[in-house]
Design a protein around this motif. Structure first.
Motif, PDB file in Angstrom:
ATOM      1  N   UNK A   1       0.820  -1.216   0.000  1.00  0.00           N
ATOM      2  CA  UNK A   1       0.000   0.000   0.000  1.00  0.00           C
ATOM      3  C   UNK A   1       0.855   1.268   0.000  1.00  0.00           C
ATOM      4  N   UNK A   2       1.978   1.221   0.714  1.00  0.00           N
ATOM      5  CA  UNK A   2       2.890   2.378   0.693  1.00  0.00           C
ATOM      6  C   UNK A   2       3.465   2.572  -0.710  1.00  0.00           C
ATOM      7  N   UNK A   3       3.776   1.479  -1.394  1.00  0.00           N
ATOM      8  CA  UNK A   3       4.310   1.596  -2.755  1.00  0.00           C
ATOM      9  C   UNK A   3       3.278   2.219  -3.702  1.00  0.00           C
ATOM     10  N   UNK A   4       1.991   1.998  -3.427  1.00  0.00           N
ATOM     11  CA  UNK A   4       0.942   2.669  -4.212  1.00  0.00           C
ATOM     12  C   UNK A   4       0.928   4.163  -3.887  1.00  0.00           C
ATOM     13  N   UNK A   5       1.029   4.483  -2.594  1.00  0.00           N
ATOM     14  CA  UNK A   5       1.062   5.898  -2.187  1.00  0.00           C
ATOM     15  C   UNK A   5       2.237   6.618  -2.821  1.00  0.00           C
ATOM     16  N   UNK A   6       3.368   5.915  -2.985  1.00  0.00           N
ATOM     17  CA  UNK A   6       4.538   6.479  -3.676  1.00  0.00           C
ATOM     18  C   UNK A   6       4.156   7.069  -5.030  1.00  0.00           C
ATOM     19  N   UNK A   7       3.276   6.364  -5.729  1.00  0.00           N
ATOM     20  CA  UNK A   7       2.850   6.786  -7.068  1.00  0.00           C
ATOM     21  C   UNK A   7       1.742   7.829  -6.987  1.00  0.00           C
ATOM     22  N   UNK A   8       0.801   7.646  -6.071  1.00  0.00           N
ATOM     23  CA  UNK A   8      -0.345   8.562  -5.978  1.00  0.00           C
ATOM     24  C   UNK A   8       0.082   9.991  -5.663  1.00  0.00           C
ATOM     25  N   UNK A   9       1.188  10.136  -4.929  1.00  0.00           N
ATOM     26  CA  UNK A   9       1.643  11.472  -4.552  1.00  0.00           C
ATOM     27  C   UNK A   9       2.019  12.300  -5.778  1.00  0.00           C
ATOM     28  N   UNK A  10       2.308  11.616  -6.885  1.00  0.00           N
ATOM     29  CA  UNK A  10       2.641  12.313  -8.138  1.00  0.00           C
ATOM     30  C   UNK A  10       1.399  12.761  -8.903  1.00  0.00           C
ATOM     31  N   UNK A  11       0.228  12.301  -8.442  1.00  0.00           N
ATOM     32  CA  UNK A  11      -1.061  12.592  -9.082  1.00  0.00           C
ATOM     33  C   UNK A  11      -1.077  12.188 -10.563  1.00  0.00           C
ATOM     34  N   UNK A  12      -0.815  10.918 -10.839  1.00  0.00           N
ATOM     35  CA  UNK A  12      -0.786  10.451 -12.234  1.00  0.00           C
ATOM     36  C   UNK A  12      -2.187  10.307 -12.814  1.00  0.00           C
ATOM     37  N   UNK A  13      -2.256  10.239 -14.128  1.00  0.00           N
ATOM     38  CA  UNK A  13      -3.524   9.960 -14.800  1.00  0.00           C
ATOM     39  C   UNK A  13      -3.697   8.472 -15.048  1.00  0.00           C
TER      40      UNK A  13
END
Length: 279
Positions: free
Chosen positions: A149-161
């Motif tokens: 879940x933290x590895x997902x948050x790593x990506x979400x913080x970039x606000x990707x599409x």
């Protein structure tokens, strides 16, 4: 009219040792859809994902993001990777900071945005994956599922599409797999395009809007979940299995003329409804 956010045209990739991992890949990914890529190990799924965000450069063919060809220069790749994030199969390969907050803030810090905005993004990302209360905890004390879940948050913080998951439920127990799928649904409900590779045909069948089947570096077939898993020849040739829900339904259809193909269930709840109607 469909809006394609990601396309490949005649994309091929060969590793330096001569291994031809991708052959003439032609794809059109619709914005806001839930896409599953299925196929046995070695079929090219992970290599395709690494081409999606520019970690690998196609040997032949092109990648298009929002209709524009991706150029493999620093500026173009930086923009691409802000908008297309990959969550790798093993979180140990992605996490490297001491604390959860430091880990998730790293990508946003590299965007050179204000400190307050970084903090807000990190807190939001951690809330989205149910890890906010762990933000000050050391990463190495987390369970495997928490690290995922933290590895997902790593990506979400970039606000990707677009967010891409490589075997996201592997090594997870049923409880944590369901939590992971819930996160996928919430991200998609907020407008994000979700692409995942999986060996779990039950997940691919119940979750996806569209499925891509790969074998030996090629796309064998694309279509809706029902189209894909109703193709018995495809299932046999690509070493897949038919989802249990669909298999039970097809057996019911053989024995009951009152069941219509338009009522094909996609999950257990829908199958139970069919059984209830049959009495």
């Amino acid at each position: 009219m469909s809006e394609y956010i990601l396309e490949t045209r005649n994309l091929s990739f060969q590793y330096p040792d001569g291994t031809k991992a991708l052959r003439n890949i032609n794809l059109k990914i619709e914005k806001g859809k839930k896409i599953s890529v299925v196929g046995v190990n070695g079929s090219g799924k992970s290599t395709l994902f690494l081409n999606f965000n520019g970690v690998l450069k196609p040997t032949e063919g092109i990648l298009l993001y929002k209709g524009k060809e991706v150029k493999h220069n620093h500026r173009s790749l930086l923009e691409l990777r802000k908008n297309i994030g990959i969550v790798f199969q093993d979180p140990e390969n992605q996490l490297f900071s001491a604390s959860v907050f430091q880990e998730v803030s790293f990508g946003a810090m590299n965007l050179r945005i204000a400190e307050d905005e970084v903090r807000n993004r990190v807190n939001e990302a951690l809330r989205n994956v149910g890890m906010y209360e762990y933000k000050d905890k050391a990463v190495h004390f987390l369970s495997y599922g928490q690290k995922k879940r933290v590895s997902i948050a790593d990506i979400l913080v970039m606000k990707p599409e677009i967010i891409v998951f490589d075997e996201p439920t592997s090594s997870l127990d049923p409880k944590h797999s369901k939590q992971m799928v819930k996160i996928f649904d919430e991200l998609n409900d907020n407008g994000m395009t979700v692409i995942l590779s999986t060996h779990d045909v039950e997940l691919a069948y119940s979750y996806s809007d569209y499925i891509i089947v790969m074998k030996d570096g090629e796309i064998v077939k694309q279509g809706t979940p029902v189209e894909i898993f109703s193709d018995d020849n495809l299932i046999r040739d690509c070493y897949l299995e038919k989802p249990m829900v669909l298999e039970i339904f097809q057996q019911l259809c053989k024995n009951n003329k009152f069941i219509s193909e338009k009522d094909i269930p996609r999950n257990k709840e829908e199958l139970f409804h069919v059984l209830k109607v049959l009495g």
